[in-house]
Each structure stands twice: as C-alpha cells, then as structure tokens.
Design a protein around this motif. Structure first.
Motif, PDB file in Angstrom:
ATOM      1  N   VAL A   1       0.828  -1.204   0.000  1.00 54.53           N
ATOM      2  CA  VAL A   1       0.000   0.000   0.000  1.00 54.53           C
ATOM      3  C   VAL A   1       0.864   1.257   0.000  1.00 54.53           C
ATOM      4  O   VAL A   1       0.648   2.184  -0.788  1.00 54.53           O
ATOM      5  CB  VAL A   1      -0.963   0.011   1.200  1.00 54.53           C
ATOM      6  CG1 VAL A   1      -1.691   1.359   1.306  1.00 54.53           C
ATOM      7  CG2 VAL A   1      -1.986  -1.108   1.076  1.00 54.53           C
ATOM      8  N   GLY A   2       1.857   1.302   0.891  1.00 53.07           N
ATOM      9  CA  GLY A   2       2.724   2.468   0.960  1.00 53.07           C
ATOM     10  C   GLY A   2       3.476   2.701  -0.334  1.00 53.07           C
ATOM     11  O   GLY A   2       3.634   3.846  -0.787  1.00 53.07           O
ATOM     12  N   MET A   3       3.954   1.633  -0.961  1.00 53.68           N
ATOM     13  CA  MET A   3       4.665   1.759  -2.233  1.00 53.68           C
ATOM     14  C   MET A   3       3.733   2.264  -3.334  1.00 53.68           C
ATOM     15  O   MET A   3       4.100   3.140  -4.132  1.00 53.68           O
ATOM     16  CB  MET A   3       5.264   0.410  -2.628  1.00 53.68           C
ATOM     17  CG  MET A   3       6.394  -0.064  -1.737  1.00 53.68           C
ATOM     18  SD  MET A   3       6.993  -1.704  -2.246  1.00 53.68           S
ATOM     19  CE  MET A   3       8.236  -2.002  -0.985  1.00 53.68           C
ATOM     20  N   ALA A   4       2.520   1.721  -3.378  1.00 50.36           N
ATOM     21  CA  ALA A   4       1.573   2.126  -4.414  1.00 50.36           C
ATOM     22  C   ALA A   4       1.199   3.599  -4.275  1.00 50.36           C
ATOM     23  O   ALA A   4       1.166   4.347  -5.270  1.00 50.36           O
ATOM     24  CB  ALA A   4       0.322   1.253  -4.354  1.00 50.36           C
ATOM     25  N   ARG A   5       0.923   4.023  -3.057  1.00 48.00           N
ATOM     26  CA  ARG A   5       0.561   5.423  -2.849  1.00 48.00           C
ATOM     27  C   ARG A   5       1.726   6.357  -3.169  1.00 48.00           C
ATOM     28  O   ARG A   5       1.542   7.414  -3.776  1.00 48.00           O
ATOM     29  CB  ARG A   5       0.098   5.626  -1.408  1.00 48.00           C
ATOM     30  CG  ARG A   5      -1.296   5.055  -1.135  1.00 48.00           C
ATOM     31  CD  ARG A   5      -1.683   5.205   0.317  1.00 48.00           C
ATOM     32  NE  ARG A   5      -3.084   4.857   0.525  1.00 48.00           N
ATOM     33  CZ  ARG A   5      -3.596   4.476   1.680  1.00 48.00           C
ATOM     34  NH1 ARG A   5      -2.808   4.407   2.748  1.00 48.00           N
ATOM     35  NH2 ARG A   5      -4.874   4.178   1.795  1.00 48.00           N
ATOM     36  N   ALA A   6       2.934   5.957  -2.767  1.00 41.35           N
ATOM     37  CA  ALA A   6       4.101   6.791  -3.040  1.00 41.35           C
ATOM     38  C   ALA A   6       4.339   6.920  -4.540  1.00 41.35           C
ATOM     39  O   ALA A   6       4.668   8.006  -5.040  1.00 41.35           O
ATOM     40  CB  ALA A   6       5.335   6.202  -2.360  1.00 41.35           C
ATOM     41  N   LEU A   7       4.183   5.823  -5.256  1.00 43.15           N
ATOM     42  CA  LEU A   7       4.393   5.863  -6.703  1.00 43.15           C
ATOM     43  C   LEU A   7       3.336   6.719  -7.386  1.00 43.15           C
ATOM     44  O   LEU A   7       3.648   7.522  -8.275  1.00 43.15           O
ATOM     45  CB  LEU A   7       4.381   4.448  -7.276  1.00 43.15           C
ATOM     46  CG  LEU A   7       4.652   4.340  -8.783  1.00 43.15           C
ATOM     47  CD1 LEU A   7       6.001   4.951  -9.145  1.00 43.15           C
ATOM     48  CD2 LEU A   7       4.592   2.875  -9.230  1.00 43.15           C
ATOM     49  N   LEU A   8       2.073   6.562  -6.977  1.00 44.35           N
ATOM     50  CA  LEU A   8       1.015   7.378  -7.574  1.00 44.35           C
ATOM     51  C   LEU A   8       1.273   8.862  -7.340  1.00 44.35           C
ATOM     52  O   LEU A   8       1.164   9.682  -8.263  1.00 44.35           O
ATOM     53  CB  LEU A   8      -0.346   6.994  -6.991  1.00 44.35           C
ATOM     54  CG  LEU A   8      -1.554   7.740  -7.575  1.00 44.35           C
ATOM     55  CD1 LEU A   8      -1.729   7.395  -9.050  1.00 44.35           C
ATOM     56  CD2 LEU A   8      -2.823   7.416  -6.807  1.00 44.35           C
ATOM     57  N   THR A   9       1.654   9.213  -6.127  1.00 40.68           N
ATOM     58  CA  THR A   9       1.940  10.608  -5.816  1.00 40.68           C
ATOM     59  C   THR A   9       3.121  11.118  -6.643  1.00 40.68           C
ATOM     60  O   THR A   9       3.090  12.236  -7.170  1.00 40.68           O
ATOM     61  CB  THR A   9       2.245  10.774  -4.324  1.00 40.68           C
ATOM     62  OG1 THR A   9       1.103  10.348  -3.564  1.00 40.68           O
ATOM     63  CG2 THR A   9       2.542  12.218  -3.980  1.00 40.68           C
ATOM     64  N   ALA A  10       4.154  10.299  -6.788  1.00 39.32           N
ATOM     65  CA  ALA A  10       5.337  10.717  -7.533  1.00 39.32           C
ATOM     66  C   ALA A  10       5.055  10.925  -9.010  1.00 39.32           C
ATOM     67  O   ALA A  10       5.751  11.695  -9.684  1.00 39.32           O
ATOM     68  CB  ALA A  10       6.453   9.685  -7.360  1.00 39.32           C
ATOM     69  N   THR A  11       4.019  10.252  -9.531  1.00 37.34           N
ATOM     70  CA  THR A  11       3.674  10.438 -10.939  1.00 37.34           C
ATOM     71  C   THR A  11       2.772  11.643 -11.168  1.00 37.34           C
ATOM     72  O   THR A  11       2.416  11.942 -12.301  1.00 37.34           O
ATOM     73  CB  THR A  11       2.958   9.192 -11.500  1.00 37.34           C
ATOM     74  OG1 THR A  11       1.725   8.987 -10.794  1.00 37.34           O
ATOM     75  CG2 THR A  11       3.821   7.955 -11.392  1.00 37.34           C
ATOM     76  N   GLY A  12       2.393  12.313 -10.075  1.00 39.72           N
ATOM     77  CA  GLY A  12       1.511  13.469 -10.195  1.00 39.72           C
ATOM     78  C   GLY A  12       0.074  13.158  -9.883  1.00 39.72           C
ATOM     79  O   GLY A  12      -0.793  14.028  -9.961  1.00 39.72           O
ATOM     80  N   GLY A  13      -0.210  11.903  -9.500  1.00 38.36           N
ATOM     81  CA  GLY A  13      -1.559  11.522  -9.134  1.00 38.36           C
ATOM     82  C   GLY A  13      -1.867  11.895  -7.705  1.00 38.36           C
ATOM     83  O   GLY A  13      -1.018  12.412  -6.975  1.00 38.36           O
ATOM     84  N   SER A  14      -3.101  11.646  -7.274  1.00 41.02           N
ATOM     85  CA  SER A  14      -3.542  12.000  -5.936  1.00 41.02           C
ATOM     86  C   SER A  14      -3.463  10.797  -5.028  1.00 41.02           C
ATOM     87  O   SER A  14      -4.090   9.772  -5.285  1.00 41.02           O
ATOM     88  CB  SER A  14      -4.993  12.511  -5.973  1.00 41.02           C
ATOM     89  OG  SER A  14      -5.514  12.623  -4.667  1.00 41.02           O
ATOM     90  N   ALA A  15      -2.692  10.916  -3.967  1.00 40.58           N
ATOM     91  CA  ALA A  15      -2.563   9.808  -3.012  1.00 40.58           C
ATOM     92  C   ALA A  15      -3.862   9.551  -2.278  1.00 40.58           C
ATOM     93  O   ALA A  15      -4.049   8.505  -1.682  1.00 40.58           O
ATOM     94  CB  ALA A  15      -1.458  10.102  -2.010  1.00 40.58           C
ATOM     95  N   THR A  16      -4.783  10.522  -2.309  1.00 41.06           N
ATOM     96  CA  THR A  16      -6.059  10.334  -1.622  1.00 41.06           C
ATOM     97  C   THR A  16      -7.117   9.766  -2.542  1.00 41.06           C
ATOM     98  O   THR A  16      -8.259   9.584  -2.141  1.00 41.06           O
ATOM     99  CB  THR A  16      -6.568  11.675  -1.056  1.00 41.06           C
ATOM    100  OG1 THR A  16      -6.681  12.634  -2.125  1.00 41.06           O
ATOM    101  CG2 THR A  16      -5.602  12.210  -0.021  1.00 41.06           C
ATOM    102  N   ASP A  17      -6.721   9.479  -3.806  1.00 39.55           N
ATOM    103  CA  ASP A  17      -7.654   8.861  -4.746  1.00 39.55           C
ATOM    104  C   ASP A  17      -8.950   9.654  -4.843  1.00 39.55           C
ATOM    105  O   ASP A  17     -10.035   9.167  -4.558  1.00 39.55           O
ATOM    106  CB  ASP A  17      -7.982   7.416  -4.354  1.00 39.55           C
ATOM    107  CG  ASP A  17      -6.828   6.489  -4.658  1.00 39.55           C
ATOM    108  OD1 ASP A  17      -6.669   5.537  -3.909  1.00 39.55           O
ATOM    109  OD2 ASP A  17      -6.097   6.740  -5.625  1.00 39.55           O
TER     110      ASP A  17
END
Length: 372
Positions: A173-189
């Motif tokens: 979960v932590g890796m997925a959220r970090a990667l999404l945030t790093a790509t410019g996506g929203s970690a809060t979905d």
C-alpha cells in the motif's frame, strides 16, 4: 570435485544468510494457495439467461470479458450478488463489477481484520480469504488510466497484514501510494470508482489523476520471515501463473500494458512470470535474483530494470542457484544486462519509494512511460 564442494558450501551459506540476515527469524513453511476462488462449484452449476458461466479455472480472461460484454446490467448485478467471491477474483470481468463484488465478499467474511477493505472508497480488485488471504487494490482510476503499474511485494505480505501500520512508503500500500503521488496523481484517490478525469477534478483531484493507476498486488502466497521458503522458488513458481493471469485480465478489460515493480522475493515471482506477461517494464529492486542468468534469459519483450541500495541487506545473500536453493544472478550486475535504476540514496531494504530518492523519481518516470 573441488568445484562441486565449493558449490555445496556456497549453497549452504545461502540458506544460512537468508535464514539469519538482519536478525530475522527463519520462517515457517507455507502452503501456496492456488486454483479458482471459493464458490467456484456453485458458479459452475449456475447459468445466466440459460448460458453457462465461464469456468474460472479454464476460461481465458478475454473469454471472460466477452461473456460479460454479452450480459445486460441486471444479469451482471445478479451474478455479483450471488457469487461475489468468484466475480471479485475473475480476471477479465469488468473492473467496476469486481470492486462491487469484493465489497460484498469482504463484508460477508464477518472478520474484523478485513473490515477496512470493505470501505466505500476502497477499490479492491481481488480478495481471496483462503489461507493468510490475498488482496489486490487499485490506487487511481484504472478504467481511464493511460499507464498502469503493479506492485509485486515480497515476504510477509498477505490480506491479514495488508492494512497493518508500517513504516511510511513501505509495504504494497505504501509503495503504491508513493508511486502514484510521484507520478503526479492524488494519493487520496479523489476520483470516484468508475469515474473519469472530469469526475476526478470535480471531486477535488485533477485530470492528471487519471494518467496513472497503481495496483498493489498481494495475489500470491508469500514467504513468512526469511527462511527456506524465501530461499527456494516453490512459492514463486505457484505465484507466477497468478501474476501472469492477473496481467492478462488487465489486458482483457482494455488496460495498458503494465509496468511491474517487483520487490525482494516478488522479483523472483516476476522473473518466472516474465515470459508469460505483456508487461512494458519489469523493475526488480532489493532482489535476491530472478531465476535467470541474464535479462535476455527472462524471454520477455519488456524493458528490464534493476536497483539495489548501498545498505540493502539483500547484497549479503549469495547469488547462487543449487538444488533449488537460491535465485541466481544478481539483477544489478553488469553481466545480467538489466538497465540500472539509480539507488545510491536508498536506505535499507524497503526504502526505494521514499520521497526525494532518485529511485522513486526513476520509478515514476518508468510508470509514466517517459523512459524509452
């Protein structure tokens, strides 16, 4: 004879190091969960408008997708209500139906340890309560994503520990959220399940949220601790077909070819699955080996990447393969031939997704398809 003796010593050392590195206790042997999910017998006995339902064990994900495309909404909803565990784990079934089915399946277990997975804002793409449990969760908008990444974790990951508190940016979960945030996506979905880029903006996100989706895939039985299960390939061999089928399911619903981010023992799974997936990229980090001597020996059209930080204890695990023990060549070695991911600022075995690291920046570029 002398060479054979050295090989035996090296193999024994591999077991010793893998069993004792960093003070981890040797793990108990695990029984791999394989085959179709619970409820399959009832599913096979059922029909939809007089049509036989696709066999979860035999039908390909593309056949599953074609079957659901021929159903009306009422028939689809009826199958979700009647067979939530099957629909929720059926690769090739529509994404939104799987989210709905898994909410029902999780709730039906009645187990407090899984309760958080049934929250309305969770996008659970797979849930299997057998054994220690398996789960896959989507972060971002999978149905509209231009790029998809899949996190394949290593030891000590399962559905029972999936939502446990961990150090930031670690665990699937932590890796997925970090990667999404790093790509410019929203970690809060911010985007609602099944929504569009416009929906995301209305909900407080942005159109960029739809560009990348990241899936935390704990879809195989992982080793417990770092013992003999982590040193041999038995659990990886059982998990590889599940990963290959999962990626085929993504293809069947029109998702882009995924980038696989494979941590530790998860890289062994990815190595064995490589030739059977349509992944665009396979990234091994903190890897004990991929059960191949070279990147070419993986027989994949994907770009193969490797990273290892300077303080990652995995470097102390001998890269040998003897009598089923050890996972072979170091993917970060020049001889292996993988593309190197910068990781000089990574700390420990699980720090690859820490914000500000060069590894995370490189991972984000790979996830967004910016590297050729």
């Amino acid at each position: 004879m002398r060479r054979f003796g050295r090989t035996l010593v090296t193999a024994a050392l591999a077991v010793t190091v893998v069993g004792g590195t960093a003070g981890w206790a040797s793990g108990e042997s695990q029984s791999a969960v394989t085959g179709p999910p619970p409820g399959t017998a009832a599913w096979r006995a059922d029909t939809a408008h007089g049509r036989a339902l696709p066999d979860p064990a035999a039908a390909t994900p593309h056949e599953v997708a074609r079957f659901f495309a021929g159903l009306d909404d009422a028939a689809r909803s009826a199958l979700v209500r009647t067979h939530p565990l099957v629909v929720g784990n059926l690769d090739g079934a529509p994404v939104a139906l799987r989210y709905e089915a898994n909410r029902l399946a999780v709730a039906a277990t009645g187990e407090a340890r899984y309760a958080s997975l049934a929250a309305p804002d969770r996008r659970i793409l797979a849930f299997d309560p057998r054994g220690r449990g398996q789960v896959a969760e989507v972060f971002g908008d999978l149905e509209h994503a231009a790029h998809v990444s899949v996190i394949v974790p290593g030891s000590d990951n399962d559905a029972t520990s999936y939502d446990a508190l961990r150090a930031p940016h670690t665990g699937p979960v932590g890796m997925a959220r970090a990667l999404l945030t790093a790509t410019g996506g929203s970690a809060t979905d911010a985007a609602v399940a099944g929504g569009s880029a416009t929906d995301a903006a209305v909900a407080g996100g942005s159109a960029a949220d739809a560009a990348v989706a990241v899936i935390a895939w704990t879809g195989y039985t992982t080793p417990v601790g770092v013992g003999l299960d982590a040193a041999d390939g038995r659990l990886a061999a059982a998990g590889a077909p599940r990963l290959a089928r999962f990626t085929a399911g993504l293809d069947a619903v029109g998702a882009p070819d995924p980038a696989l981010f494979c941590h530790s023992y998860g890289s062994v799974v990815c190595g064995l699955a490589a030739r059977h997936t349509d992944a665009s990229d396979i990234v091994a980090f903190g890897s004990p080996g991929m059960r191949a001597d070279t990147a070419d020996a993986l027989h994949t059209g994907a770009r193969v990447w490797a990273a290892r930080g300077p303080s990652d204890w995995i470097a102390d695990v001998p890269n040998v393969s003897f009598a089923g023990v050890g996972h072979g060549a170091d993917p970060t070695s020049a001889a292996f031939g993988a593309r190197r991911v910068p990781a000089a600022d990574v700390r420990g075995h699980a720090g690859y997704f820490t914000p500000g690291t060069r590894s995370l920046a490189a991972f984000a570029a790979i996830a967004k398809g910016e590297v050729r």
